[in-house]
Write an enzyme that holds these catalytic residues in place. Structure first.
Site, mmCIF file in Angstrom:
data_model
loop_
_atom_site.group_PDB
_atom_site.id
_atom_site.type_symbol
_atom_site.label_atom_id
_atom_site.label_comp_id
_atom_site.label_asym_id
_atom_site.label_seq_id
_atom_site.Cartn_x
_atom_site.Cartn_y
_atom_site.Cartn_z
ATOM 1 N N GLU A 92 -11.760 -3.731 -2.476
ATOM 2 C CA GLU A 92 -10.780 -2.768 -2.976
ATOM 3 C C GLU A 92 -10.538 -2.994 -4.464
ATOM 4 O O GLU A 92 -9.741 -3.850 -4.840
ATOM 5 C CB GLU A 92 -9.458 -2.925 -2.225
ATOM 6 C CG GLU A 92 -9.569 -2.906 -0.710
ATOM 7 C CD GLU A 92 -8.402 -3.644 -0.056
ATOM 8 O OE1 GLU A 92 -7.236 -3.299 -0.333
ATOM 9 O OE2 GLU A 92 -8.652 -4.586 0.724
ATOM 10 N N HIS B 215 -9.896 1.849 0.565
ATOM 11 C CA HIS B 215 -9.755 0.736 1.511
ATOM 12 C C HIS B 215 -10.808 0.747 2.623
ATOM 13 O O HIS B 215 -10.527 0.361 3.765
ATOM 14 C CB HIS B 215 -8.352 0.755 2.116
ATOM 15 C CG HIS B 215 -7.829 -0.578 2.536
ATOM 16 N ND1 HIS B 215 -8.441 -1.353 3.501
ATOM 17 C CD2 HIS B 215 -6.760 -1.288 2.114
ATOM 18 C CE1 HIS B 215 -7.744 -2.467 3.675
ATOM 19 N NE2 HIS B 215 -6.724 -2.450 2.834
ATOM 20 N N HIS C 58 0.808 -1.226 0.000
ATOM 21 C CA HIS C 58 0.000 0.000 0.000
ATOM 22 C C HIS C 58 0.842 1.277 0.000
ATOM 23 O O HIS C 58 0.548 2.231 0.727
ATOM 24 C CB HIS C 58 -0.955 0.011 1.196
ATOM 25 C CG HIS C 58 -2.056 -1.002 1.121
ATOM 26 N ND1 HIS C 58 -2.578 -1.478 -0.069
ATOM 27 C CD2 HIS C 58 -2.758 -1.642 2.112
ATOM 28 C CE1 HIS C 58 -3.555 -2.344 0.189
ATOM 29 N NE2 HIS C 58 -3.672 -2.473 1.493
#
Length: 345
Positions: free
Chosen positions: A311, A179, A104
């Site tokens: 996501e 997210h 991420h």
């Protein structure tokens, strides 16, 4: 240049929480990480519930207590194997923050910075536009990139997110993801294992022991990953070691307005339903397997499976996997990613 650094730090705005409402649904969105901190959605009786996990104040987000609750992650969402990739003859090394991988966007991804609020529209179709300038070398990535996220309410019970990013001077991988952890019964209502879901994907990308895709595109038929028809999330989760945390190949949904139907999530207790539409090639289906006893809004304690993440994204580790859709964006070209969250009951 110490003084210019101090000036730049002073210029970065204090994070704030913005309200986006059309009278039917109300979203609180923080400029820290362009994060949805709460989202009030009606059930069939018109009773509102906050359907996203999060915190009441900004402080826990700023202290890094959120496991990516509600934020936009980047410059590259999901995992990059060993935090390394080659691009145009240069090897790039990224911070390792998830086993042997970079996850991420690294230690301080787009979820852990203040975005500028550059536009706000009120009225029947309100919107808020956030912008962030990512610098060359930030978290190891090449080139300057201008990132925008527009949250809007195009219909009575629909939230839309339009993300775009333009590299200024170097090719770079870009893959953004939203997210949010969803619980359609309300953020404080416990496990989502009784929610049902349908996912318009006939394939997943299976992973190795470090949760990195092997490169295979695997049919879901006759496996616990098959949600081509509606199933209870908890029905077969015990047959999936650790729980669901897998990238689905969005290859079978209807299209409307350039977006594919990705998933339909339903809560039986309130009958609230979320239909998700996207133009991204994949979707990480994650059942909050690593959430354990986080104290959130109103003192609610979020345990394992307290929410579910949907996501939409480029495939994990695509930068190192030639058979996956490319996530490389050339200078001056535009990365675009839209998500449409349609609520009904």
């Amino acid at each position: 240049t110490r003084s210019t650094r101090i000036m730049a730090a002073a210029m970065a705005a204090e994070p704030e929480i913005c309200v986006l409402s059309n009278g039917r649904i109300t979203a609180n969105i923080a400029s820290w990480g362009a994060t949805i901190t709460s989202l009030l959605v009606p059930d069939a009786q018109g009773d509102l519930a906050d359907v996203v996990l999060g915190f009441d104040t900004l402080e826990p987000y700023l202290k890094g207590m959120a496991p990516y609750f509600g934020c936009i992650v980047g410059r590259v969402a999901n995992r990059i194997k060993n935090g390394k990739f080659d691009l145009n003859g240069v090897e790039y090394s990224l911070p390792i923050n998830n086993g042997p991988n970079s996850l991420h966007g690294g230690l301080k991804g787009f979820d852990k910075v203040v975005w500028d609020v550059v536009e706000r529209k009120e009225g029947e179709y309100p919107s808020i536009t956030f912008q962030y300038e990512s610098k060359d070398g930030e978290e190891g990535y090449p080139g300057d990139v201008t990132v925008r996220a527009v949250y809007s309410l195009p219909e009575a019970t629909t939230l839309r997110l339009d993300m775009e990013a333009i590299p200024a001077n170097k090719a770079t991988p870009i893959s953004l993801a939203q997210h949010t952890y969803w619980n359609l019964a309300g953020h404080n209502s416990g496990s989502i294992l009784d929610h049902s879901i349908q996912i318009w994907a006939k394939h997943v990308t299976p992973v190795n022991e470090n949760t990195i895709p092997t490169g295979e595109i695997m049919p879901v038929q006759d496996t616990p990953f098959d949600f081509t028809t509606e199933h209870r999330i908890g029905e077969r989760i015990n047959n999936v070691p650790g729980g669901y945390d897998h990238n689905y190949v969005l290859d079978s949904g209807d299209e409307k307005n350039g977006l594919k139907h990705a998933a339909k999530l339903k809560d039986p207790s309130s009958s609230r339903t979320l239909d998700l539409w996207t133009d991204a090639p994949g979707m990480q289906f994650y059942t909050a397997n690593y959430v354990n006893g986080i104290t959130g809004k109103g003192g609610a304690v979020y345990g394992k499976h307290a929410g579910v993440c949907l996501e939409t994204q480029g495939f994990p580790n695509a930068i190192n996997q030639p058979n996956f859709p490319s996530v490389v964006v050339q200078p001056g070209a535009k990365y675009k990613h839209t998500m449409l969250f349609e609520f009904s009951a």
